[in-house]
Each structure stands twice: as structure tokens, then as C-alpha cells.
Scaffold this motif. Structure first.
Motif, PDB file in Angstrom:
ATOM      1  N   LEU A   1       0.847  -1.185   0.000  1.00 53.13           N
ATOM      2  CA  LEU A   1       0.000   0.000   0.000  1.00 53.13           C
ATOM      3  C   LEU A   1       0.887   1.242   0.000  1.00 53.13           C
ATOM      4  O   LEU A   1       1.738   1.411   0.874  1.00 53.13           O
ATOM      5  CB  LEU A   1      -0.910  -0.001   1.231  1.00 53.13           C
ATOM      6  CG  LEU A   1      -1.843   1.202   1.387  1.00 53.13           C
ATOM      7  CD1 LEU A   1      -2.842   1.263   0.239  1.00 53.13           C
ATOM      8  CD2 LEU A   1      -2.582   1.130   2.728  1.00 53.13           C
ATOM      9  N   ARG A   2       0.704   2.115  -0.988  1.00 52.35           N
ATOM     10  CA  ARG A   2       1.520   3.326  -1.121  1.00 52.35           C
ATOM     11  C   ARG A   2       0.763   4.606  -0.776  1.00 52.35           C
ATOM     12  O   ARG A   2       1.384   5.605  -0.407  1.00 52.35           O
ATOM     13  CB  ARG A   2       2.055   3.436  -2.554  1.00 52.35           C
ATOM     14  CG  ARG A   2       2.911   2.255  -3.000  1.00 52.35           C
ATOM     15  CD  ARG A   2       4.172   2.162  -2.179  1.00 52.35           C
ATOM     16  NE  ARG A   2       4.919   0.924  -2.429  1.00 52.35           N
ATOM     17  CZ  ARG A   2       5.966   0.531  -1.743  1.00 52.35           C
ATOM     18  NH1 ARG A   2       6.401   1.263  -0.743  1.00 52.35           N
ATOM     19  NH2 ARG A   2       6.566  -0.611  -2.024  1.00 52.35           N
ATOM     20  N   ALA A   3      -0.558   4.587  -0.918  1.00 52.95           N
ATOM     21  CA  ALA A   3      -1.332   5.805  -0.627  1.00 52.95           C
ATOM     22  C   ALA A   3      -2.787   5.427  -0.394  1.00 52.95           C
ATOM     23  O   ALA A   3      -3.279   4.428  -0.934  1.00 52.95           O
ATOM     24  CB  ALA A   3      -1.235   6.802  -1.781  1.00 52.95           C
ATOM     25  N   GLU A   4      -3.475   6.212   0.439  1.00 52.38           N
ATOM     26  CA  GLU A   4      -4.915   6.065   0.644  1.00 52.38           C
ATOM     27  C   GLU A   4      -5.535   7.450   0.687  1.00 52.38           C
ATOM     28  O   GLU A   4      -5.166   8.281   1.526  1.00 52.38           O
ATOM     29  CB  GLU A   4      -5.221   5.293   1.926  1.00 52.38           C
ATOM     30  CG  GLU A   4      -6.714   5.093   2.138  1.00 52.38           C
ATOM     31  CD  GLU A   4      -7.037   4.052   3.197  1.00 52.38           C
ATOM     32  OE1 GLU A   4      -8.241   3.864   3.500  1.00 52.38           O
ATOM     33  OE2 GLU A   4      -6.090   3.430   3.718  1.00 52.38           O
ATOM     34  N   LEU A   5      -6.477   7.695  -0.216  1.00 53.18           N
ATOM     35  CA  LEU A   5      -7.117   8.999  -0.339  1.00 53.18           C
ATOM     36  C   LEU A   5      -8.555   8.911   0.162  1.00 53.18           C
ATOM     37  O   LEU A   5      -9.280   7.962  -0.170  1.00 53.18           O
ATOM     38  CB  LEU A   5      -7.134   9.461  -1.797  1.00 53.18           C
ATOM     39  CG  LEU A   5      -5.876  10.127  -2.368  1.00 53.18           C
ATOM     40  CD1 LEU A   5      -4.674   9.193  -2.320  1.00 53.18           C
ATOM     41  CD2 LEU A   5      -6.140  10.589  -3.808  1.00 53.18           C
ATOM     42  N   PRO A   6      -9.012   9.903   0.955  1.00 56.75           N
ATOM     43  CA  PRO A   6     -10.423   9.954   1.348  1.00 56.75           C
ATOM     44  C   PRO A   6     -11.308  10.145   0.119  1.00 56.75           C
ATOM     45  O   PRO A   6     -10.836  10.504  -0.965  1.00 56.75           O
ATOM     46  CB  PRO A   6     -10.483  11.174   2.274  1.00 56.75           C
ATOM     47  CG  PRO A   6      -9.070  11.440   2.683  1.00 56.75           C
ATOM     48  CD  PRO A   6      -8.212  10.984   1.541  1.00 56.75           C
TER      49      PRO A   6
END
Length: 469
Positions: A188-193
């Protein structure tokens, strides 16, 4: 494109019947595998989806990918998603016609209501009548779904639409095998709302009728968004052919988050694959992109090393007994149960993946069990590098000398294969072009085969001498 035809047999035709309290759609199933063995008419699921509109949009997105070609768009694409029951969830999978985009919808336990999920896998043709039925699902419309190993049906207030089984392209099988090998190297590199995810995805180019763009693009996580960059930097994620994410547009208004997965990269790294997961109520929709729009997953070569060793073939037979149709296949648990090292378990899983029996879920960082109607030997027959490497070994064209191996090719040219910290490089044109980015060349593969054969022979000799003592 080569296809495989599967014979089916039913007790009676699938029908829509009146029953107490409403209508009952009965889909008759054919022969399929279950945890209790092969059954003539197993059942996967009969019940409702808790978010009908979201599920219909996500299913259409999977169908969009199956119907699309993001490279050489003038060619006709395939239309046959794969459906798997995993005991606690349903998975819908497809590849684009160019095999460069892999789509998977995981309908999880909270997304299902009114029935138990069985086990098995099949493929279905999602044609225009079914697409039209899905597109008419409103926010309050009940969606009754029943999946058997040979059919998929959707019932709405407008009536039933039933889709019969269609053949599965051989190229899809190779794509399934390669995609799970590549995805197993993602983190996992990024998580955006939700709001930031929608803003980012809607700003991407859509491509239109033009060919997909060439050349890698990169994004870097910054706060709650992703910032474009022109080159690979530590922490960056490759976004090759961003217009290939267009299928996600169908579900954006239902999204709760966007998660981005990819391998670790360093400055100046070559283009890589990446996975883009939209989190939805009770389900996940993931698109995995190949490193370039012109590159299909079916030719990446990540499974070659596992196919080239007899040890992995033997280990795969053992591991296959332990899979047990699990939705999450844990490598450590398999290693403990089998007595194999985690490395050998992973090689065995790759081997099983070549026959469509294993996939990889980036969200859970775990393999999952499915069954497709293919065998590993069929994959070997369709892999020219593997066949060529075996032919070189059989012809005695490989000579070993420490960290150096020489291979005399069919045309008489001698190629030098070097071992640099376990990575085999070669003097051939294939290596010069791809630098290992699409798996080993046939010469390196042949050298690895001979080395493994020599090592096995030495081990057998040691055992004989130990027994003699």
C-alpha cells in the motif's frame, strides 16, 4: 486468440417460477468442485446484494474492462468475466481485450444478504441485455443474485436476464498467472479519502478514441492527494496509461476511499505495474495496470522460474491439497502445514497460479483460491521462452563455469549468462532490450534449469553416500 470449450449438463432448464411471497429464479448448475469433492450441481449463492446500485455499477465496470482494448483499439475485445465463490465472498474478474488491465470486484460478506456463499469458479458472457438490466437498477430496487458454476443471473423488477457460459481465452489464463505474481510484490503506497479520490480520478485523461499514451507517468503521495511527477522518485507509484482507469468512473459517487498499491521504486526506475482500489460499501473494485498500455500481463514472464523447476511442481501438488478453497491463503500457515519453507510455498503458489488456481488480493496481502478449467502443462505449451529453454537443455547447449554460463543457441551464436547476486544477466538482445523487466531470457532460463539439475544430482549423490555409511 485460443479458447477452451467446456461441456455443461443441467437437470432441467433454468426458469423463473412463482413462489410464495414473490418470484423464484432457479439457475440449474453443472458439474463443479467443492470442499466435499466434485458435485454435479453445486450452488454458489442465492440472495440479495445489500447495495444494489453500487453493485450493479461495479459489475458494469468489470464488464467495461472485459469489453475494452486500451491498445490497438480497432481490434475486437473479449466479453467473458470470471466469477468465483470463496465461501464468504464473491469475486468477479476480467481482463481487457489487450490483456493490459486486470479488474476484480470483491463483494464481501457485508455486501451479501439472504444466502450462504458456496465455492467454485466459472465464466459468463456479459452482453448488452444484461448490461441494460444492470444499468436500470435504482437505489431502491432489490437485486436478487444467484450464481452457479455455469451461469450468472440478475433479477430486477423488470424480470430476469440469464447469461450462459462462454469460453475462456487462453491469454486470460496467462494474464491471471502473471498478474498474481506481480501483485504479490505490491505494498500500500497511498490512501485517499472519498472527496480527494474523486477529485484525482476525475482529473485523469479519458483517452477517447485515440490510442493509449506511451511512456510512464508517476504520482507521489502528498497529504490527502497524489501529485504528478515526471520521473520515478522514492515513494512514487507508476501510473502507466492513466486513461485505462476510466472504468472506475462508474463507481466514483459511491466511493469511500481510494487505495493505491505498487512496488518499491528508486530514482530512475523503469515503469512498473500498479493497482488502484476503490473502496465501496460492502465491496472493493480494483484495477491493476500493466507497466505500459502496449504490454499485456500475459507476456510478462514472472512465472518462468517457477515453471522451470521440478521441485516447484512437486511442491505445488502438496500445496494444492491444503488450499481448501480459502478466501485468504496465508503463506506462513501453508509453510507450517506442509513443512516447506516460505520461499518454496511461494514458488508452489506461483506454479498453481499458472493453472488459474491461485490469485492475489492486494487489499489483504494474501493469495486466494479459485479454480479455472486449465492445467499448468497447457501454460508451458503456450510459453515460447520456456519451450526454447527446455530445448536448449535437451540439446546439451549449456555449459557451466562458476558464476558464468555459456549457451550455444540454435543459430550457433554463443551467449554468456552471468550470475550477479542471484540475478542472471545475458549477452543476448532480449536482455539488452528488457534488462530482466519481462522475466528471464531463454538462455538464462536454460542455465538456471541446468544449475538446479546439477544441485539435485549432487543432493541425491550425498543421500546415497549417507545411506551407504
Amino acid at each position: 486468440m485460443t479458447r477452451s470449450l467446456q461441456a455443461v449438463a443441467y437437470r432441467r432448464p433454468s426458469v423463473l417460477e412463482s413462489a410464495a411471497g414473490g418470484q423464484l429464479l432457479g439457475l440449474e448448475t453443472s458439474r463443479g468442485a467443492t470442499p466435499m469433492g466434485v458435485k454435479d450441481h453445486p450452488q454458489f449463492f442465492a440472495g440479495f446484494l445489500t447495495s444494489p446500485q453500487v453493485a450493479s455499477a461495479a459489475l458494469l465496470a468489470v464488464a467495461d474492462v472485459a469489453a475494452a482494448r486500451y491498445y490497438q483499439q480497432q481490434l475486437r475485445a473479449s466479453l467473458d468475466p470470471v466469477v468465483t465463490g470463496n465461501g464468504d465472498r464473491l469475486r468477479f474478474e476480467s481482463f481487457s481485450g489487450c490483456c493490459g488491465v486486470y479488474a476484480r470486484l470483491d463483494v464481501l460478506e457485508p455486501g451479501l444478504d439472504g444466502g450462504e456463499v458456496g465455492h467454485g469458479t466459472t465464466n459468463v458472457d456479459v452482453n448488452n441485455p444484461l448490461r441494460e438490466a444492470l444499468s436500470r437498477i435504482g437505489s431502491d430496487d432489490p437485486l436478487h443474485l444467484r450464481v452457479g458454476p455455469e451461469e450468472l443471473a440478475v433479477t430486477t423488477m423488470d424480470g430476469p436476464v440469464v447469461e450462459k457460459k462462454v469460453p475462456l481465452p487462453d491469454r486470460w489464463l496467462r494474464g491471471f498467472a502473471e498478474a498474481q505474481v506481480i501483485a504479490a510484490g505490491f505494498d500500500l503506497r497511498a490512501e485517499l479519502p472519498a472527496a480527494d479520490a474523486v477529485r484525482f480520478l476525475r482529473a485523469l485523461p479519458r483517452g477517447g478514441a485515440r490510442p493509449a499514451s506511451t511512456g510512464p507517468r508517476w504520482v507521489v503521495p502528498t497529504g490527502n492527494t497524489l501529485r504528478p511527477t515526471t520521473r520515478a522518485v522514492p515513494g512514487a507509484v507508476c501510473l502507466p496509461g492513466p486513461e485505462r482507469l476510466i472504468a472506475l468512473q462508474r463507481v466514483l459517487r459511491h466511493a469511500t476511499a481510494l487505495r493505491v498499491y505498487g512496488p518499491a521504486v528508486t530514482g530512475g526506475a523503469a515503469a512498473t505495474a500498479s493497482a488502484w482500489e476503490v473502496v465501496l460499501p460492502g465491496m472493493r473494485l480494483t484495477l491493476t495496470l500493466s507497466p505500459d498500455a502496449s504490454r499485456g500481463f500475459s507476456g510478462e514472464g514472472g512465472v518462468l522460474d517457477a515453471l522451470a523447476t521440478d521441485e516447484a511442481a512437486e511442491d505445488a501438488e502438496l500445496i494444492s491439497v491444503l488450499l481448501a478453497w480459502e478466501p485468504r491463503v496465508d503463506v506462513a500457515d501453508l509453510a507450517s502445514a506442509s513443512g516447506l519453507t516460505p520461499e518454496r510455498v511461494r514458488a508452489a503458489l506461483i506454479r498453481l497460479g499458472t493453472s488459474g488456481r491461485v490469485g492475489y488480493d492486494t487489499a489483504e496481502a494474501a493469495y486466494f483460491h479459485r479454480e479455472l478449467p486449465y492445467d499448468a502443462e497447457r501454460v508451458e505449451r503456450h510459453n515460447p521462452r520456456l519451450r526454447s529453454a527446455r530445448a536448449l537443455v535437451a540439446a546439451g547447449a549449456v555449459a557451466l563455469d562458476g558464476a558464468l554460463g555459456t549457451v550455444t543457441a540454435e543459430d550457433g551464436h554463443v551467449h554468456r549468462v552471468r550470475d550477479e547476486a542471484g540475478v542472471l544477466s545475458c549477452s543476448c538482445l532480449w536482455w539488452a532490450k528488457y534488462r530482466g523487466g519481462r522475466g528471464p531470457c531463454k538462455h538464462a532460463l536454460a542455465v538456471r534449469m541446468v544449475r538446479r539439475g546439477d544441485a539435485a544430482a549432487e543432493l541425491d549423490m550425498a543421500r546415497v553416500e549417507a545411506d551407504a555409511r
